[in-house]
Design a protein around this motif. Structure first.
Motif, PDB file in Angstrom:
ATOM      1  N   THR A   4       4.111   2.330   2.716  1.00 27.23           N
ATOM      2  CA  THR A   4       4.581   1.766   3.973  1.00 27.23           C
ATOM      3  C   THR A   4       4.274   0.271   4.008  1.00 27.23           C
ATOM      4  O   THR A   4       3.449  -0.232   3.240  1.00 27.23           O
ATOM      5  CB  THR A   4       3.894   2.440   5.174  1.00 27.23           C
ATOM      6  OG1 THR A   4       2.506   2.119   5.141  1.00 27.23           O
ATOM      7  CG2 THR A   4       4.102   3.944   5.160  1.00 27.23           C
ATOM      8  N   ARG A   5       4.916  -0.421   4.918  1.00 25.45           N
ATOM      9  CA  ARG A   5       4.628  -1.845   5.087  1.00 25.45           C
ATOM     10  C   ARG A   5       3.201  -2.061   5.563  1.00 25.45           C
ATOM     11  O   ARG A   5       2.578  -3.064   5.234  1.00 25.45           O
ATOM     12  CB  ARG A   5       5.605  -2.472   6.075  1.00 25.45           C
ATOM     13  CG  ARG A   5       6.982  -2.594   5.511  1.00 25.45           C
ATOM     14  CD  ARG A   5       7.892  -3.314   6.452  1.00 25.45           C
ATOM     15  NE  ARG A   5       9.216  -3.341   5.857  1.00 25.45           N
ATOM     16  CZ  ARG A   5      10.183  -4.104   6.265  1.00 25.45           C
ATOM     17  NH1 ARG A   5      10.012  -4.896   7.291  1.00 25.45           N
ATOM     18  NH2 ARG A   5      11.349  -4.088   5.668  1.00 25.45           N
ATOM     19  N   THR A   6       2.701  -1.130   6.330  1.00 23.35           N
ATOM     20  CA  THR A   6       1.325  -1.223   6.803  1.00 23.35           C
ATOM     21  C   THR A   6       0.357  -1.176   5.625  1.00 23.35           C
ATOM     22  O   THR A   6      -0.566  -1.987   5.534  1.00 23.35           O
ATOM     23  CB  THR A   6       1.025  -0.080   7.797  1.00 23.35           C
ATOM     24  OG1 THR A   6       1.972  -0.142   8.863  1.00 23.35           O
ATOM     25  CG2 THR A   6      -0.371  -0.175   8.352  1.00 23.35           C
ATOM     26  N   THR A   7       0.578  -0.256   4.713  1.00 19.88           N
ATOM     27  CA  THR A   7      -0.261  -0.153   3.523  1.00 19.88           C
ATOM     28  C   THR A   7      -0.122  -1.392   2.659  1.00 19.88           C
ATOM     29  O   THR A   7      -1.115  -1.940   2.172  1.00 19.88           O
ATOM     30  CB  THR A   7       0.103   1.108   2.718  1.00 19.88           C
ATOM     31  OG1 THR A   7      -0.054   2.254   3.551  1.00 19.88           O
ATOM     32  CG2 THR A   7      -0.771   1.244   1.485  1.00 19.88           C
ATOM     33  N   ALA A   8       1.112  -1.845   2.467  1.00 17.25           N
ATOM     34  CA  ALA A   8       1.345  -3.044   1.666  1.00 17.25           C
ATOM     35  C   ALA A   8       0.650  -4.259   2.278  1.00 17.25           C
ATOM     36  O   ALA A   8       0.041  -5.066   1.573  1.00 17.25           O
ATOM     37  CB  ALA A   8       2.844  -3.304   1.526  1.00 17.25           C
ATOM     38  N   ALA A   9       0.697  -4.382   3.597  1.00 16.20           N
ATOM     39  CA  ALA A   9       0.029  -5.498   4.268  1.00 16.20           C
ATOM     40  C   ALA A   9      -1.478  -5.424   4.062  1.00 16.20           C
ATOM     41  O   ALA A   9      -2.126  -6.456   3.824  1.00 16.20           O
ATOM     42  CB  ALA A   9       0.363  -5.495   5.763  1.00 16.20           C
ATOM     43  N   ALA A  10      -2.056  -4.236   4.142  1.00 11.33           N
ATOM     44  CA  ALA A  10      -3.497  -4.079   3.932  1.00 11.33           C
ATOM     45  C   ALA A  10      -3.878  -4.480   2.508  1.00 11.33           C
ATOM     46  O   ALA A  10      -4.882  -5.170   2.296  1.00 11.33           O
ATOM     47  CB  ALA A  10      -3.919  -2.637   4.222  1.00 11.33           C
ATOM     48  N   ILE A  11      -3.073  -4.076   1.541  1.00  8.38           N
ATOM     49  CA  ILE A  11      -3.353  -4.413   0.141  1.00  8.38           C
ATOM     50  C   ILE A  11      -3.251  -5.918  -0.083  1.00  8.38           C
ATOM     51  O   ILE A  11      -4.128  -6.526  -0.702  1.00  8.38           O
ATOM     52  CB  ILE A  11      -2.409  -3.639  -0.804  1.00  8.38           C
ATOM     53  CG1 ILE A  11      -2.744  -2.147  -0.770  1.00  8.38           C
ATOM     54  CG2 ILE A  11      -2.486  -4.187  -2.228  1.00  8.38           C
ATOM     55  CD1 ILE A  11      -1.724  -1.260  -1.455  1.00  8.38           C
ATOM     56  N   VAL A  12      -2.188  -6.538   0.426  1.00 10.75           N
ATOM     57  CA  VAL A  12      -2.018  -7.985   0.265  1.00 10.75           C
ATOM     58  C   VAL A  12      -3.150  -8.736   0.956  1.00 10.75           C
ATOM     59  O   VAL A  12      -3.723  -9.681   0.403  1.00 10.75           O
ATOM     60  CB  VAL A  12      -0.639  -8.435   0.807  1.00 10.75           C
ATOM     61  CG1 VAL A  12      -0.556  -9.953   0.914  1.00 10.75           C
ATOM     62  CG2 VAL A  12       0.472  -7.902  -0.079  1.00 10.75           C
ATOM     63  N   LEU A  13      -3.497  -8.326   2.152  1.00  6.70           N
ATOM     64  CA  LEU A  13      -4.571  -8.969   2.910  1.00  6.70           C
ATOM     65  C   LEU A  13      -5.886  -8.907   2.137  1.00  6.70           C
ATOM     66  O   LEU A  13      -6.585  -9.924   1.982  1.00  6.70           O
ATOM     67  CB  LEU A  13      -4.718  -8.292   4.269  1.00  6.70           C
ATOM     68  CG  LEU A  13      -5.664  -8.933   5.247  1.00  6.70           C
ATOM     69  CD1 LEU A  13      -5.100 -10.265   5.733  1.00  6.70           C
ATOM     70  CD2 LEU A  13      -5.873  -8.011   6.431  1.00  6.70           C
ATOM     71  N   PHE A  14      -6.225  -7.721   1.640  1.00  5.35           N
ATOM     72  CA  PHE A  14      -7.466  -7.573   0.879  1.00  5.35           C
ATOM     73  C   PHE A  14      -7.428  -8.388  -0.411  1.00  5.35           C
ATOM     74  O   PHE A  14      -8.370  -9.116  -0.724  1.00  5.35           O
ATOM     75  CB  PHE A  14      -7.726  -6.092   0.567  1.00  5.35           C
ATOM     76  CG  PHE A  14      -8.874  -5.877  -0.375  1.00  5.35           C
ATOM     77  CD1 PHE A  14     -10.175  -6.127   0.037  1.00  5.35           C
ATOM     78  CD2 PHE A  14      -8.646  -5.451  -1.667  1.00  5.35           C
ATOM     79  CE1 PHE A  14     -11.239  -5.942  -0.844  1.00  5.35           C
ATOM     80  CE2 PHE A  14      -9.707  -5.266  -2.549  1.00  5.35           C
ATOM     81  CZ  PHE A  14     -11.005  -5.510  -2.137  1.00  5.35           C
ATOM     82  N   ALA A  15      -6.343  -8.288  -1.160  1.00  2.00           N
ATOM     83  CA  ALA A  15      -6.258  -8.962  -2.457  1.00  2.00           C
ATOM     84  C   ALA A  15      -6.288 -10.489  -2.321  1.00  2.00           C
ATOM     85  O   ALA A  15      -7.023 -11.172  -3.043  1.00  2.00           O
ATOM     86  CB  ALA A  15      -4.988  -8.525  -3.192  1.00  2.00           C
ATOM     87  N   VAL A  16      -5.511 -11.034  -1.401  1.00  4.41           N
ATOM     88  CA  VAL A  16      -5.435 -12.491  -1.264  1.00  4.41           C
ATOM     89  C   VAL A  16      -6.718 -13.057  -0.667  1.00  4.41           C
ATOM     90  O   VAL A  16      -7.197 -14.111  -1.106  1.00  4.41           O
ATOM     91  CB  VAL A  16      -4.190 -12.910  -0.457  1.00  4.41           C
ATOM     92  CG1 VAL A  16      -4.181 -14.406  -0.188  1.00  4.41           C
ATOM     93  CG2 VAL A  16      -2.919 -12.500  -1.195  1.00  4.41           C
ATOM     94  N   SER A  17      -7.303 -12.370   0.302  1.00  3.60           N
ATOM     95  CA  SER A  17      -8.558 -12.876   0.878  1.00  3.60           C
ATOM     96  C   SER A  17      -9.683 -12.815  -0.157  1.00  3.60           C
ATOM     97  O   SER A  17     -10.498 -13.736  -0.240  1.00  3.60           O
ATOM     98  CB  SER A  17      -8.931 -12.128   2.156  1.00  3.60           C
ATOM     99  OG  SER A  17      -9.073 -10.749   1.924  1.00  3.60           O
TER     100      SER A  17
END
Length: 165
Positions: A4-17
């Motif tokens: 889901t986009r929610t999961t993708a956003a969580a992954i991107v947020l964690f990885a980039v931060s």
């Protein structure tokens, strides 16, 4: 299993931060760039988002209730908006648009009688001097841009309807 986009956003947020804070440490350790007091303060939102982002990724992978994941993303978005404001403030100090805090100007430490480091004689990095710039932006400027982008990712993940990517 579709993401889901929610999961993708969580992954991107964690990885980039995580990558951003690791990059800051690399510049400090490998590049020899000493952080100023504002630089160190600017890291705290990333520490919070790395921790919360990890929890969100684990929850998303465990198929936790999406409402909780979206709430966590909204919190991360708010944290990153504050981080963007802090980075913008620091960049403004570097450009001389406004004065920085008193902690950025002088020593004033406690030596501890040899037990602790001698902070009175330690080199204090001034917050109004950019140690490095690329394309006109300093570390603080890039922090503001990255933080704003992460806030957008977090809010998009928090408000988007459930769809597969």
């Amino acid at each position: 299993m579709a993401m889901t986009r929610t999961t993708a956003a969580a992954i991107v947020l964690f990885a980039v931060s995580t990558a951003t804070i690791l990059g800051a440490w690399a510049f400090e350790i490998l590049g020899g760039y000493a952080p100023c007091p504002l630089c160190l303060t600017e890291r705290w939102p990333y520490y919070a988002v790395v921790a919360l982002g990890f929890v969100l990724v684990v929850a998303a992978m465990a198929s936790a209730h999406e409402r909780w994941i979206r709430a966590g993303l909204a919190i991360c978005g708010a944290i990153m908006l504050a981080s963007a404001a802090l980075g913008g403030y620091h960049a403004g100090v570097e450009w001389g648009w406004w004065p920085g805090p008193q902690t950025c100007a002088g020593g004033g430490g406690f030596s501890g009688g040899g037990v602790l480091p001698d902070l009175d004689n330690a080199r204090v990095v001034a917050c109004d001097e950019a140690a490095w710039r690329l394309f006109g932006l300093s570390f603080a400027g890039y922090n503001a841009v990255i933080s704003l982008c992460l806030a957008i990712v977090a809010f998009c993940g928090a408000i988007r309807p459930r769809r597969t990517v």
